[in-house]
Scaffold this motif. Structure first.
Motif, mmCIF file in Angstrom:
data_model
loop_
_atom_site.group_PDB
_atom_site.id
_atom_site.type_symbol
_atom_site.label_atom_id
_atom_site.label_comp_id
_atom_site.label_asym_id
_atom_site.label_seq_id
_atom_site.Cartn_x
_atom_site.Cartn_y
_atom_site.Cartn_z
ATOM 1 N N ARG A 29 -20.184 4.521 -15.652
ATOM 2 C CA ARG A 29 -20.421 3.405 -14.726
ATOM 3 C C ARG A 29 -20.140 3.831 -13.281
ATOM 4 O O ARG A 29 -20.911 3.536 -12.360
ATOM 5 N N LEU A 59 -24.854 -0.105 -19.926
ATOM 6 C CA LEU A 59 -23.497 -0.128 -19.390
ATOM 7 C C LEU A 59 -23.073 -1.446 -18.761
ATOM 8 O O LEU A 59 -21.888 -1.630 -18.471
ATOM 9 N N SER A 60 -24.011 -2.344 -18.516
ATOM 10 C CA SER A 60 -23.635 -3.596 -17.853
ATOM 11 C C SER A 60 -22.802 -4.479 -18.770
ATOM 12 O O SER A 60 -23.018 -4.540 -19.977
ATOM 13 N N LEU A 118 -24.204 -3.786 -13.682
ATOM 14 C CA LEU A 118 -24.903 -2.800 -12.869
ATOM 15 C C LEU A 118 -26.250 -3.301 -12.379
ATOM 16 O O LEU A 118 -26.784 -2.782 -11.386
#
Length: 371
Positions: free
Chosen positions: A232, A276-277, A283
């Protein structure tokens, strides 16, 4: 994650339930292949080591033996060894199609076949691939393998999501599931500590983006939370910094295939946003100190996806007429931002099947596994 049904009703066809089942049925008919089936005489590795040659390297016509090879950027040498790439990508496509089919129908035949393919490719002593990429994108006469070769396993970043979709099947025995986790943990460890991996992570173009797509997927799968957080942070501090103020990626525009490379890097940046959010760290909406976000990249490229004739940069030296194709980022971003135009492109553009150059530029081919 938002599903496309919540944002847009796809018509029968692209990734509809019927097509998902159709792809799974086709995957059942494919032979199971392993990298141990074929070995290049140029490889300095063993039979379980993945091997490939750099795409744009050709024999030197001025030398009797052609060595060392010389570079012709953007021009793929059809004589280079790429059999392991084809085997790996076919394995990925079959497993993901079967996993998506199982997710859709709960048909055990799909899960059984997918698990068998995974076991033979990653776990069986006779046929497994070693969890390293020391000999990828070798250049005859120059080096036995390179850091940028790590991009050759970009396609297996989709596999952890397929494995999770298969987890509840009786075919996915606990020892197999743990064995797969161990393989991906070992490969991630090699990526993060080898000289090849360190070089690739530091690249200032699509190669570092693709490195972190893999690292993120493998870290999520193996519950390596520090590496997930590192991915991230790298997205925010390093990868997004590759974007110019207009949303373009200058390093990709500077290549001899600026159109397809621009699509490729955005596709993988958006894959990172999708993976990854979290509610606490989204993100999709993150902006760096210059006020840039992934939305800037979408806004830059979208007009040229809708109308390629408006592309103001040089045409790609190869395969320009074959792009754009339906890509996972159109579905992911279309769902996240509620953009019907992106979802329309996902559905109406052709699937990335041929030529091979187009197929291999699409890292995620069963995007519903990530939704």
């Amino acid at each position: 994650m938002l599903t496309w049904e919540k944002k847009y009703q796809l018509q029968p066809g692209k990734d509809s339930p019927g097509q998902i089942t159709e792809k799974a049925e086709e995957a059942l008919t494919h032979p199971i292949q392993h990298i141990t089936d074929v070995r290049s005489p140029l490889s300095e590795g063993g039979p379980h080591d993945f091997y490939s040659n750099g795409d744009y390297w050709w024999p030197d016509p001025e030398k009797p033996d052609g060595l060392p090879y010389i570079r012709r950027d953007g021009e793929t040498n059809p004589g280079n060894f790429d059999t392991h790439r084809h085997i790996l990508r076919q394995m990925r496509s079959d497993v993901c199609a079967l996993a998506a089919g199982y997710q859709q129908t709960q048909k055990e035949e799909y899960a059984q076949r997918a698990v068998r393919v995974l076991k033979e490719f990653f776990l069986s002593p006779e046929t497994r691939m070693n969890p390293s990429l020391t000999y990828a994108q070798a250049i005859p006469g120059i080096c036995p393998g390179r850091g940028i070769g790590i991009i050759d396993t970009l396609h297996i970043a989709e596999l952890p999501f397929a494995i999770e979709a298969l987890k509840d099947s009786p075919a996915m025995e606990s020892c197999v599931y743990q064995g797969l986790k161990d393989w991906f943990a070992q490969y991630l460890g090699w990526m993060l500590t080898s000289q090849n991996g360190i070089e690739e992570a530091s690249a200032d173009n699509n190669h570092s983006v693709c490195f972190f797509v893999q690292a993120a997927a493998f870290a999520l799968f193996t519950d390596n939370l520090p590496i997930v957080e590192m991915c991230r942070n790298r997205y925010k501090t390093y990868l997004l910094a590759q974007m110019a103020s207009d949303g373009s990626f200058p390093r990709e525009l500077g290549r001899t295939k600026p159109y397809s490379y621009s699509i490729f890097v955005l596709d993988n940046m958006i894959a990172l946003c999708q993976m990854l959010s979290s509610p606490e760290d989204d993100l999709w909406i993150y902006q760096n100190e210059k006020g840039l976000s992934i939305k800037n990249g979408i806004d830059f490229l979208l007009p040229y996806l809708k109308n390629k004739d408006s592309w103001p940069y040089p045409k790609d030296v190869m395969y320009f007429d074959d792009f754009p194709v339906s890509s996972s980022f159109m579905l992911f971003a279309g769902c996240r931002f509620g953009q019907k135009d992106l979802l329309d492109l996902f559905q109406t553009l052709p699937s990335p099947l041929v030529p091979d150059e187009v197929n291999r530029n699409n890292a995620i081919q069963s995007p519903q596994l990530l939704l």
